[in-house]
Write a protein that holds these residues in place. Structure first.
Motif, short mmCIF file in Angstrom:
data_model
loop_
_atom_site.label_atom_id
_atom_site.label_comp_id
_atom_site.label_asym_id
_atom_site.label_seq_id
_atom_site.Cartn_x
_atom_site.Cartn_y
_atom_site.Cartn_z
N THR A 1 0.43 11.31 -26.06
CA THR A 1 1.52 10.73 -26.84
C THR A 1 1.40 11.13 -28.31
OG1 THR A 1 1.62 8.84 -25.33
CG2 THR A 1 2.68 8.59 -27.47
N PHE A 2 0.19 11.06 -28.84
CA PHE A 2 -0.07 11.48 -30.22
C PHE A 2 0.33 12.95 -30.40
CE2 PHE A 2 -2.53 13.33 -33.60
CZ PHE A 2 -2.61 12.35 -34.58
N ALA A 3 -0.09 13.79 -29.45
CA ALA A 3 0.19 15.22 -29.56
C ALA A 3 1.68 15.51 -29.48
CB ALA A 3 -0.55 15.97 -28.44
N THR B 1 6.56 17.31 -32.18
CA THR B 1 8.01 17.21 -32.37
C THR B 1 8.39 16.63 -33.73
OG1 THR B 1 8.00 15.07 -31.21
CG2 THR B 1 8.48 17.04 -29.91
N GLY B 2 7.43 16.49 -34.62
CA GLY B 2 7.74 16.02 -35.96
C GLY B 2 7.97 14.53 -36.07
N GLY B 3 7.40 13.76 -35.15
CA GLY B 3 7.55 12.30 -35.19
C GLY B 3 6.43 11.64 -35.96
N ARG B 4 6.11 10.42 -35.57
CA ARG B 4 5.05 9.65 -36.23
C ARG B 4 3.90 9.47 -35.23
NH1 ARG B 4 6.92 7.39 -40.96
NH2 ARG B 4 9.19 7.44 -41.24
N PRO B 5 2.97 10.40 -35.21
CA PRO B 5 1.93 10.38 -34.18
C PRO B 5 1.03 9.15 -34.24
CG PRO B 5 1.47 12.04 -35.85
CD PRO B 5 2.86 11.58 -36.09
N LEU B 6 0.69 8.68 -35.43
CA LEU B 6 -0.20 7.52 -35.53
C LEU B 6 0.46 6.27 -34.94
CD1 LEU B 6 -1.81 7.98 -39.06
CD2 LEU B 6 -2.89 8.29 -36.83
N ILE B 7 1.74 6.10 -35.23
CA ILE B 7 2.45 4.92 -34.73
C ILE B 7 2.60 4.99 -33.21
CG2 ILE B 7 4.66 3.70 -34.72
CD1 ILE B 7 4.95 4.41 -37.65
N PHE B 8 3.12 6.11 -32.72
CA PHE B 8 3.35 6.22 -31.28
C PHE B 8 2.04 6.29 -30.50
CE2 PHE B 8 7.51 7.63 -32.84
CZ PHE B 8 8.35 6.87 -32.03
N TYR C 1 16.98 18.07 -28.84
CA TYR C 1 18.15 17.83 -29.68
C TYR C 1 17.81 18.10 -31.15
CZ TYR C 1 22.27 15.50 -31.61
OH TYR C 1 23.43 15.23 -32.28
N ARG C 2 16.60 17.73 -31.54
CA ARG C 2 16.16 17.98 -32.92
C ARG C 2 15.73 19.44 -33.10
NH1 ARG C 2 11.62 14.10 -34.64
NH2 ARG C 2 12.28 14.80 -36.72
N LEU C 3 15.00 19.96 -32.14
CA LEU C 3 14.47 21.31 -32.29
C LEU C 3 15.55 22.38 -32.15
CD1 LEU C 3 11.23 20.90 -30.14
CD2 LEU C 3 11.42 20.83 -32.63
N GLY C 4 16.57 22.10 -31.35
CA GLY C 4 17.62 23.08 -31.10
C GLY C 4 18.84 22.93 -31.98
N ALA C 5 18.71 22.20 -33.09
CA ALA C 5 19.80 22.03 -34.06
C ALA C 5 20.98 21.27 -33.48
CB ALA C 5 20.27 23.39 -34.60
N GLY C 6 20.70 20.32 -32.59
CA GLY C 6 21.77 19.48 -32.05
C GLY C 6 22.67 20.23 -31.09
N LEU D 1 6.30 21.26 -35.10
CA LEU D 1 7.44 22.17 -35.10
C LEU D 1 8.44 21.83 -36.20
CD1 LEU D 1 7.95 22.33 -31.24
CD2 LEU D 1 7.37 24.27 -32.70
N LEU D 2 8.41 20.60 -36.67
CA LEU D 2 9.34 20.16 -37.71
C LEU D 2 8.56 19.63 -38.91
CD1 LEU D 2 12.01 18.28 -35.56
CD2 LEU D 2 12.25 20.52 -36.65
#
Length: 319
Positions: A38-40, A45-52, A147-152, A318-319
């Motif tokens: 989940t962290f990885a 994907t440019g999220g919040r790894p510590l939180i998730f 959706y984020r990586l492919g520009a929507g 990636l982001l």
């Protein structure tokens, strides 16, 4: 950091699997692997790894402490789904076809470790339902990531939208047809399919799975190849979970041994690679360069030289 946690979790799972220690090591190992994955995935994907990652770890510990059958099964589905999506997200663009083959096997390896972790929760499952649930969750998670990586959706373009739409429709129809066949198919047809599977198991040790061979492998291979030129390749990679999600469910099927599961994946990849090669050739013929000299080899070299779209490394965001 997450790689260290992954290694620790796998050690715990191995200790439990080979009866080298208390069974609780298996459940705790599954929690650690699920947290690491989940962290990885959040990091990639440019999220919040510590939180998730923290949420995944806490939720996993609650599942282990409560020891409820439904919670353990749900945790297994989520871990398998995260593993399937991470397996796709961890691929890197490949200009040359042989390197796309490498990416397919790396994705399978990541998903297989996730299946090992899902088994650590000791879920009580109906195999077909577990596989469908894992595939559905994987597609949902992958969609939001892509959706984020492919520009929507607007980044697809007309041709990309057609490809994704047709791919999604064919995947849905194939799953519906397979389920209808399993439930309502004639006895003679079902017996013929079972006989063919038994023959393959006896003589070659396994058999290719249609969803993986016809959808998962071609999508992942073509998508990683396309990403070296256009980020819309992420939308094609979305359907790569049709390969990784079944792999992430493999160890939950008590009727399939490790050797058979491995050979079946290899056969699925071999069939899928043939389809992917044809699709890539057609794609290059329609969109590739016509400059750089005469002949197919010169055109192919020109296409590879122009494929310069960079992406961060496999373990980077990636982001």
């Amino acid at each position: 950091m997450w790689l260290v946690a992954l290694a620790v979790g796998l050690v715990g799972l191995a200790v439990s699997a080979f009866d080298l220690g208390p069974q609780i090591f298996g459940a705790l190992g599954a929690v650690v692997v699920g947290t690491a994955y989940t962290f990885a995935l959040a990091h990639r994907t440019g999220g919040r790894p510590l939180i998730f990652g923290s949420l995944a770890g806490v939720a996993g510990l609650v599942v282990v402490l409560v020891d409820n059958e439904a919670l353990r099964t749900g945790a297994a589905v989520l871990v398998a789904s995260v593993a399937a999506v991470l397996a796709v997200m961890a691929t890197v663009p490949s200009r040359r076809f042989p390197k796309t083959i490498r990416e397919a096997f790396i994705a399978v390896g990541i998903a297989a470790l996730g299946s090992f972790a899902a088994l650590g929760f000791e879920p009580v499952v109906m195999v077909s339902r577990f596989e469908y649930a894992t595939l559905a969750c994987s597609l949902a998670i992958a969609f939001f990531a892509v959706y984020r990586l492919g520009a929507g959706l607007h980044g697809l373009g007309r041709r990309g939208a057609i490809v994704v739409g047709i791919g999604g429709l064919m995947l849905a129809l194939t799953l519906i047809y397979a389920e209808m066949l399993r439930r309502y198919g004639s006895t003679g047809l079902i017996d013929s399919i079972d006989e063919m599977q038994r023959w393959c198991r006896l003589h070659i040790g396994g058999y290719p799975h249609p969803i993986q061979a016809l959808f998962g492998v071609p999508a992942l291979v073509w998508g990683t190849h396309m990403r070296s030129r256009r980020r819309q390749g992420w939308w094609v990679c979305l359907f790569g979970v049709a390969l990784t999600a079944p792999v992430a469910s493999t160890f939950l099927n008590p009727d399939v041994g490790l050797a058979e599961a491995g050979l079946s994946v290899v056969y699925s990849i071999l069939v899928g690679l043939v389809i992917a090669f044809v699709i890539i050739r057609i794609d290059l013929a329609l969109t590739g360069s016509t400059a750089g000299g005469s002949g197919r080899r010169a055109a192919r070299e020109a296409d590879e030289a122009s494929a310069v779209r960079p992406e961060p490394g496999r373990t980077h965001a990636l982001l």
